[in-house]
Motif scaffolding. Structure first.
Motif, PDB file in Angstrom:
ATOM      1  N   LEU A 272      -1.868   9.266   2.924  1.00 32.96           N
ATOM      2  CA  LEU A 272      -2.385   9.787   1.890  1.00 32.96           C
ATOM      3  C   LEU A 272      -1.997  10.141   1.056  1.00 32.96           C
ATOM      4  CD1 LEU A 272      -6.173  10.633   2.569  1.00 32.96           C
ATOM      5  CD2 LEU A 272      -5.518   8.388   2.044  1.00 32.96           C
ATOM      6  N   PRO A 273      -1.417   9.213  -0.370  1.00 31.80           N
ATOM      7  CA  PRO A 273      -0.734   9.178  -1.330  1.00 31.80           C
ATOM      8  C   PRO A 273      -1.182  11.585  -1.713  1.00 31.80           C
ATOM      9  CG  PRO A 273      -2.046   7.922  -2.244  1.00 31.80           C
ATOM     10  CD  PRO A 273      -2.610   8.159  -0.755  1.00 31.80           C
ATOM     11  N   ASP A 274       0.145  11.766  -2.044  1.00 27.71           N
ATOM     12  CA  ASP A 274      -0.200  13.671  -2.725  1.00 27.71           C
ATOM     13  C   ASP A 274      -1.609  13.307  -3.311  1.00 27.71           C
ATOM     14  OD1 ASP A 274       1.941  13.286  -0.684  1.00 27.71           O
ATOM     15  OD2 ASP A 274       3.262  13.506  -2.502  1.00 27.71           O
TER      16      ASP A 274
ATOM     17  N   ILE B 244      -2.466  10.781   7.628  1.00 27.80           N
ATOM     18  CA  ILE B 244      -1.249  11.344   6.717  1.00 27.80           C
ATOM     19  C   ILE B 244      -0.547  11.022   5.793  1.00 27.80           C
ATOM     20  CG2 ILE B 244       0.775  10.711   8.113  1.00 27.80           C
ATOM     21  CD1 ILE B 244       1.209  13.919   8.406  1.00 27.80           C
TER      22      ILE B 244
ATOM     23  N   ARG C 138       5.936   8.108   0.762  1.00 26.84           N
ATOM     24  CA  ARG C 138       4.627   7.595  -0.273  1.00 26.84           C
ATOM     25  C   ARG C 138       4.044   7.477  -1.050  1.00 26.84           C
ATOM     26  NH1 ARG C 138       2.158  12.519   3.214  1.00 26.84           N
ATOM     27  NH2 ARG C 138       2.372  13.876   0.697  1.00 26.84           N
ATOM     28  N   GLU C 139       5.353   7.639  -2.041  1.00 26.67           N
ATOM     29  CA  GLU C 139       5.318   7.494  -3.640  1.00 26.67           C
ATOM     30  C   GLU C 139       6.176   6.446  -3.831  1.00 26.67           C
ATOM     31  OE1 GLU C 139       3.473   9.668  -5.348  1.00 26.67           O
ATOM     32  OE2 GLU C 139       2.914  10.402  -3.090  1.00 26.67           O
TER      33      GLU C 139
ATOM     34  N   GLN D 194      -2.012   4.145   5.317  1.00 19.24           N
ATOM     35  CA  GLN D 194      -2.482   4.903   4.805  1.00 19.24           C
ATOM     36  C   GLN D 194      -2.985   6.384   5.832  1.00 19.24           C
ATOM     37  OE1 GLN D 194      -3.559   5.955   0.938  1.00 19.24           O
ATOM     38  NE2 GLN D 194      -3.900   3.168   1.430  1.00 19.24           N
TER      39      GLN D 194
ATOM     40  N   ARG E  20      -5.558  18.698   2.247  1.00 22.75           N
ATOM     41  CA  ARG E  20      -5.036  17.052   3.997  1.00 22.75           C
ATOM     42  C   ARG E  20      -5.991  16.712   4.648  1.00 22.75           C
ATOM     43  NH1 ARG E  20      -2.298  14.010   1.966  1.00 22.75           N
ATOM     44  NH2 ARG E  20      -1.350  13.353   3.391  1.00 22.75           N
TER      45      ARG E  20
ATOM     46  N   PHE F 148       0.605  -0.938  -0.254  1.00 24.81           N
ATOM     47  CA  PHE F 148       0.257   0.218   0.139  1.00 24.81           C
ATOM     48  C   PHE F 148       0.949   1.084  -0.181  1.00 24.81           C
ATOM     49  CE2 PHE F 148      -2.668  -3.306   2.231  1.00 24.81           C
ATOM     50  CZ  PHE F 148      -3.712  -3.083   0.880  1.00 24.81           C
ATOM     51  N   PRO F 149       0.279   2.048  -0.556  1.00 22.46           N
ATOM     52  CA  PRO F 149       0.847   3.704  -0.676  1.00 22.46           C
ATOM     53  C   PRO F 149       2.196   3.621   0.734  1.00 22.46           C
ATOM     54  CG  PRO F 149      -1.249   3.904  -1.742  1.00 22.46           C
ATOM     55  CD  PRO F 149      -0.666   2.568  -1.124  1.00 22.46           C
TER      56      PRO F 149
END
Lengths: 519, 250
Positions: B116-118, B114, A490-491, B88, B123, A483-484
């Motif tokens: 969660l992807p960009d 926080i 995160r990327e 996430q 936010r 998962f991210p």
């Protein structure tokens, strides 16, 4: 050719649930393997659990209502003659495991609810294993291990695998490493028992034919005081895997196949039982890989019928008597899936979900930046032996940084001492060094779940100097989740794969089918 | 079932009740374009007579000892997709925070979602803040999958969120939400994450199993929370067990 036998990637390997759980590899065999939604009898006698002829009458009792393995374990643990899926039962717990991430919170709840002076229900049934954030300068992480130690001293907890000197794990004889592997190696996994742990991968222990599942801090706080927990009996999905395992496949490929088929929510609230000639042929570590990732399909637990392989592994590890149970012939399964392992190919789960299945060879153009071999899923002795086998077969050097994190101190010792078959006596560590891998790190959960910023091999911010801005950080990993943000950034993109596929990918710098080196 | 009625009106002076979850009340109720069928208005008015409050196992004691039944939640919603996993919701680097310690509980809240992807440009908790302005999270399928970390529902609850409304949940997240009483894990009958947008003003009515999106004027059916509801309302399994006499009160 293997490839000609395999359906195109978009084709279901077995039928989906909407197809009433029929299973078939080809249209020609589907009618003979057809089964109904509620399977009331075995489809194929060749998959019968091996121990059934040796069963004691007391193991199953007089079978009025047939039960699955999971139902039987829960019936015994709740002191009932029988249970059915959906029953909410107070279940006696044989082992409660917690670690440095969830232990302090569980202890906090235990003290708040049962009192500062309260004692745990059984000091020999609580197993506490620091493993997540160990080799870090993060003060709060270090404090959390201190909290565990204080509690274990105060409660006289019998099984606490402590680490005090972080500079060298080897001077900490009690320290083990990744909890799920340590539980097995230290003899805490026993057939027929109930193991609860504050970690979702507690389900790994189902490989021993026990009911094992992950719980939260509050439930663990309750168990610490009461020794039992209200659980709902799950219905069981049965996975029948037959055929000789090809030499390029590992259990990781099998579970990625299953998760890809039923999705990350396909077994939510359900038990997954693995049987068949392939499963019988797997060693304990491979069986653990299979059960480890049932939670990635949403499963409550996974189970494998104990057999001579199980008993051999347990020899000398435990003196606690245990009793195996097996699903009855007439047990009701919610559905049954079958597959012929000889027709499978090496798989990966693409970013960002464990059910994003693809053939490894389909991803051969995916350029990678690193390879990670470690965790409860892919950091066991057999996993490193498998990776070493690929490096040995190729004789080449890795093209990307390759990080190796043995799950436990015992695995680390094996990596440095066991000879790899066919190598003329070389150890895994020697083969890894010759291939240009990073030196095997101190055993812990490592970067599987990211962890504090200074965690070894964590995927931190992509470095502009080495990467184009448009390029993502791509890792092939033997771990369990992609998962991210799972491994840090995160990327970051994570391809989940078997140790074979991970090692093959390290050698080419692209996601690579291990048959390129193992044929 | 008609969700629209041109005849229904809303009193101009109506103010929405805010639970302790809601940090920002809508500045003007008259700007809502929501309307509803006739029965809605009276039920809505009934709910505003209560003062919803969640009691949480981990939360520091509330200033007031008075707790009343939570019957509705109202506020802005934050919308996410499918398979929002616990990494996430609360990335693993923050798991050194121990939820049972009050100051660390608050800190967990500031990190909610926080991970969660960009691609999520808005936010959930703005940087520098400890609380969210969104009291209701709307998600797709399999919300909370992945790790068993109880930090996940705790972070959401500590941030000030009152409820998650998702198509379905991962087992351990659902159980941890109930056990802690941190958030109501409500299930929707339909795919609300494609019907609502972050920032929409919504009301969840527990007794009616209903979610109203005031921004779009639509209403949606939720699945009943069942026996889990009273446990969350009490503040988790221990509080519920004491309240109902299952275990002795201290």
């Amino acid at each position: 050719m293997a490839s000609s036998l395999v359906p195109p990637p978009s084709t279901s390997f077995f039928h989906t649930k909407k197809d009433l759980n029929l299973s078939a590899f080809s249209s020609s065999s589907s009618s003979s393997q057809r089964c109904h939604k509620h399977v009331s009898k075995k489809i194929c006698c060749s998959v019968a659990a091996p121990q059934q002829t040796q069963r004691q009458p007391s193991t199953t009792g007089s079978v009025k209502t047939a039960m699955t393995m999971t139902e039987k374990i829960m019936a015994r643990a709740s002191e009932k003659a029988q249970v059915r899926p959906g029953d909410n039962i107070w279940t006696n717990v044989d082992i409660l495991m917690t670690h440095d991430v969830c232990g302090p919170g569980s202890i906090g709840i235990f003290k708040k609810e049962f009192g500062e002076d309260a004692k745990v229900w059984d000091r020999e049934k609580v197993v506490i294993i620091p493993d997540h954030y160990i080799f870090t300068s993060d003060e709060r992480a270090n404090r959390n291990v201190d909290i565990l130690r204080d509690f274990c001293n105060e409660q006289d907890i019998k099984y606490f695998y402590d680490i005090k000197d972080l500079s060298n794990f080897k001077v900490n004889p009690d320290y083990k490493g990744v909890c799920h592997i340590a539980l097995a190696q230290e003899g805490h996994c026993r057939p027929g028992e109930v193991l609860l742990g504050t970690d979702s991968h507690t389900c790994t222990a189902g490989a021993f034919g026990q009911f094992a599942t992950g719980i939260g801090n509050t439930d663990a706080g309750f168990v610490l005081g009461a020794g039992k927990l209200l659980l709902k009996v799950p219905p069981t999905l049965r996975f029948v895997m037959d055929g000789e395992m090809p030499n390029y496949l590992l259990a990781k490929d099998l579970i990625l196949q299953i998760i890809g088929e039923i999705t990350v929510a396909g077994a939510t609230y359900k038990s997954m039982e693995f049987v068949g000639s392939t499963v019988e042929s797997l060693n304990m570590e491979e069986r653990m890989t299979l059960c480890n990732m049932v939670v990635e399909a949403g499963g409550k637990n996974g189970v494998i019928p104990p057999d001579s392989v199980t008993y051999k592994y347990l020899e000398g590890k435990t003196s606690v008597p245990y009793e195996s149970v097996y699903s009855d012939q007439q047990a009701r399964f919610l559905s049954e899936y079958r597959f012929d392992v000889t027709k499978l190919e090496p798989l990966v789960a693409k970013p960002h979900s464990p059910d994003n299945r693809a053939l490894a060879r389909e991803c051969k153009d995916v350029k990678i930046n690193r390879v990670y071999i470690g965790s409860c899923t892919g950091g066991k002795t057999e996993d490193f032996m498998a990776a070493a086998k690929v490096f040995l077969a190729s004789g080449k050097k890795v093209k990307v940084p390759t990080f190796l994190v043995p799950a436990t101190q015992k695995v680390w010792m094996d990596v440095y001492s066991l000879p790899v078959p066919g190598s003329g006596g070389k150890t895994c560590s020697q083969i890894f060094e010759e291939a240009g891998c990073d030196t095997p790190a101190s055993p812990s959960c490592g970067a599987c779940l990211g962890g504090p910023k200074d965690t070894y091999a964590r995927m931190n911010e992509p470095q502009a100097s080495s990467l184009l801005l448009s390029q993502h950080f791509v890792c092939v990993s033997t771990t369990n989740r992609n998962f991210p943000g799972r491994m840090g950034h995160r990327e970051g993109e994570i391809y989940l794969a078997s140790p074979y596929t991970a090692a093959a990918s390290a050698l080419t710098g692209y996601v690579t089918d291990p048959r390129e080196f193992l044929q | 079932m008609a969700f629209f009625s041109s005849t229904a009106t809303i009193p101009q002076n109506l103010t929405f009740v805010s639970s302790n979850k809601l940090s920002s009340s809508p500045s003007s109720t008259t700007s809502f374009n929501f309307v509803s069928f006739p029965s809605f208005q009276s039920k809505f008015c009934k709910t505003i007579t209560t003062s919803p409050q969640i009691t949480r196992a981990h939360a520091p004691p509330a200033p007031s000892t008075e707790t009343t039944t939570a019957s509705s939640f109202h506020g802005l919603c934050y919308v996410v997709g499918d398979n929002i996993d616990t990494d996430q919701i609360i990335p693993a680097e923050h798991l050194t925070l121990v939820p049972s310690k009050p100051d660390e509980y608050q800190k967990l809240g500031s990190f909610a979602l926080i991970g969660l992807p960009d691609s999520y440009t808005v936010r959930f908790v703005e940087s520098g803040e400890t609380k969210t302005k969104y009291s209701i999270i709307i998600g797709g399928a399999n919300f909370g999958c992945g790790s068993s970390r109880e930090h996940a529902p705790v972070a959401l609850g500590a941030s000030g969120a009152a409820a998650v409304v998702a198509e379905s949940y991962a087992r351990i997240f659902f159980r941890n939400s109930v056990a802690t009483g941190e958030v109501y894990p409500l299930e929707s009958e339909t795919r609300l994450c494609e019907e609502c947008r972050t920032g929409d003003v919504v009301t969840v009515e527990l007794a009616e199993n209903r979610l109203i999106n005031h921004t779009t004027g639509k209403e949606y059916q939720l699945k009943p929370i069942g026996d889990a509801g009273p446990v969350i309302e009490a503040g988790g399994i221990f509080a519920y067990a004491r309240k109902t006499g299952m275990i002795p009160t201290r």
